[in-house]
Design an enzyme around this catalytic site. Sequence first.
Site, PDB file in Angstrom:
ATOM      1  N   ASP A  13      77.377 -63.678 -46.931  1.00 38.63           N
ATOM      2  CA  ASP A  13      76.017 -63.128 -46.831  1.00 38.63           C
ATOM      3  C   ASP A  13      75.666 -62.717 -45.401  1.00 38.63           C
ATOM      4  O   ASP A  13      74.488 -62.708 -45.026  1.00 38.63           O
ATOM      5  CB  ASP A  13      74.976 -64.135 -47.346  1.00 38.63           C
ATOM      6  CG  ASP A  13      75.327 -64.694 -48.711  1.00 38.63           C
ATOM      7  OD1 ASP A  13      75.535 -63.893 -49.635  1.00 38.63           O
ATOM      8  OD2 ASP A  13      75.423 -65.936 -48.836  1.00 38.63           O
ATOM      9  N   LYS A  16      77.830 -57.606 -44.432  1.00 38.39           N
ATOM     10  CA  LYS A  16      79.010 -56.766 -44.235  1.00 38.39           C
ATOM     11  C   LYS A  16      78.752 -55.314 -44.620  1.00 38.39           C
ATOM     12  O   LYS A  16      79.383 -54.400 -44.094  1.00 38.39           O
ATOM     13  CB  LYS A  16      80.183 -57.335 -45.028  1.00 38.39           C
ATOM     14  CG  LYS A  16      80.685 -58.675 -44.489  1.00 38.39           C
ATOM     15  CD  LYS A  16      81.872 -59.202 -45.267  1.00 38.39           C
ATOM     16  CE  LYS A  16      81.515 -59.746 -46.617  1.00 38.39           C
ATOM     17  NZ  LYS A  16      80.733 -60.997 -46.568  1.00 38.39           N
ATOM     18  N   GLY A  40      77.903 -60.718 -53.280  1.00 39.25           N
ATOM     19  CA  GLY A  40      77.185 -59.448 -53.313  1.00 39.25           C
ATOM     20  C   GLY A  40      76.916 -58.888 -51.940  1.00 39.25           C
ATOM     21  O   GLY A  40      76.845 -59.613 -50.947  1.00 39.25           O
ATOM     22  N   HIS A  41      76.808 -57.571 -51.905  1.00 37.47           N
ATOM     23  CA  HIS A  41      76.345 -56.867 -50.708  1.00 37.47           C
ATOM     24  C   HIS A  41      74.993 -56.249 -51.037  1.00 37.47           C
ATOM     25  O   HIS A  41      74.826 -55.635 -52.084  1.00 37.47           O
ATOM     26  CB  HIS A  41      77.284 -55.722 -50.325  1.00 37.47           C
ATOM     27  CG  HIS A  41      78.662 -56.152 -49.952  1.00 37.47           C
ATOM     28  ND1 HIS A  41      78.912 -57.078 -48.963  1.00 37.47           N
ATOM     29  CD2 HIS A  41      79.868 -55.758 -50.409  1.00 37.47           C
ATOM     30  CE1 HIS A  41      80.220 -57.231 -48.841  1.00 37.47           C
ATOM     31  NE2 HIS A  41      80.827 -56.455 -49.707  1.00 37.47           N
ATOM     32  N   GLN A 223      83.144 -62.638 -49.917  1.00 37.86           N
ATOM     33  CA  GLN A 223      82.939 -63.997 -49.411  1.00 37.86           C
ATOM     34  C   GLN A 223      83.118 -64.025 -47.894  1.00 37.86           C
ATOM     35  O   GLN A 223      82.680 -63.107 -47.232  1.00 37.86           O
ATOM     36  CB  GLN A 223      83.863 -64.983 -50.130  1.00 37.86           C
ATOM     37  CG  GLN A 223      83.720 -64.983 -51.643  1.00 37.86           C
ATOM     38  CD  GLN A 223      82.470 -65.671 -52.138  1.00 37.86           C
ATOM     39  OE1 GLN A 223      81.767 -66.340 -51.404  1.00 37.86           O
ATOM     40  NE2 GLN A 223      82.165 -65.513 -53.416  1.00 37.86           N
TER      41      GLN A 223
END
Length: 428
Positions: A13, A16, A40-41, A223
């Site tokens: 988190d 990225k 998630g992004h 991750q």
Amino acid sequence: MPAIVLIGAQWGDEGKGKATDLLGSRVDYVVKFNGGNNAGHTVVIGSEKYALHLLPSGILTDGVVPVIANGVVVDIEVLFDELEALTARGVDVSNLLVSANAHIITQYHRTVDRVTERFLGKRQIGTTGRGIGPAYADKINRVGIRIQDIFDENILRQKVEGALEQKNHLLVKVYNRRAIGVEEIVSDLLSYAERLRPMVADTGLVLNKALEAGKTVLFEGGQATMLDVDHGTYPFVTSSNATSGGAATGSGVAPNRIERVIAVVKAYTTRVGAGPFPTELFDDSGEYLRSKGFEFGTTTGRPRRTGWYDAPVARYSARVNGVTDFVLTKLDVLTGLTTIPVCVAYEVDGVRVEEVPVSQSDFHHAVPVYEEFPGWSEDITGARTFEDLPKNARDYVLALEALSGSRISAIGVGPGREAIVVRHDLLG
């Protein structure tokens, strides 16, 4: 042109997607090489916010070829849900490539994941329940199902039968659940075959040819370092290699092709799920970081655990990954604080320790040693050069750089894609 690896330096988190977006049109391919839809992004483009789980964030950049490589475990239903949602918002997803060797997450993987986690009780790991771990376990146990298998019904049925022979014993006799039928799984997977077929490729070959042709390939890790199955806070980790070495095994591109490793790190620290977290805050400061940084999981919606910046973790990430550049995100969240503590070392049983302890027990009991830095009150969201930042913000960044083991080349100062300060060229 180079192969570049982009990974998270903490527990995920870190933002990225912002780093990927910064490289923008200078990148030809963006490759997801590990994990699944358990992370998630969140990418903000203008007034639009996109939450991506399985797809690489490069799918939002025109002209970029997004690739789901062999190291990923793919929930096909989630894949098409995400593609349809993006298409409905006008995003062109036609360039997506999916490795024929990527493994598939099935219904029985999700079921086993959820019931196993509940069975652990107080020893729960904090899994998302999306079947990631069981799918990787089947891969290692050589009973996994790959993307290519759904194009041969006989092979698919044989593999599903073999996998369910064990799984159903476990579900029925241990967890008191119903058995899952072979035809139920086979029919579900076959229903996606023709829609999926145009996307499937030998992605390792495609990527190597692209590099030989002078294209720039960005490998985007899911991750983060401290969740890596080998190098993270085991067993409170993900089931794949989220470090830079995973880019090679997860894509079929040799490690000597990789020229740069960019690690994304927050200006503070967060974690989702169980496991050690030395700088975790349980007071108003922790809630301040959570609310101002909107620290809730993109995939699960769970509140993230929050803490101050942990320099030993950053140094560890720099060493494990061979980091050439850090991208520091969410510096703006710290605006308004009078002082900002930074963990510079730990105390373990009264002994000062400068690095992340190799012993999980020691890391769990590590007490952070803090150094405090003066904060700032000026709004920094409009800063576009390092000199635009207030002196105390610049000093904070320089202190983190000195403590973290590699240069800080870019700094996120707000949620938008343009809210970033670039100090060094990430490709140069």
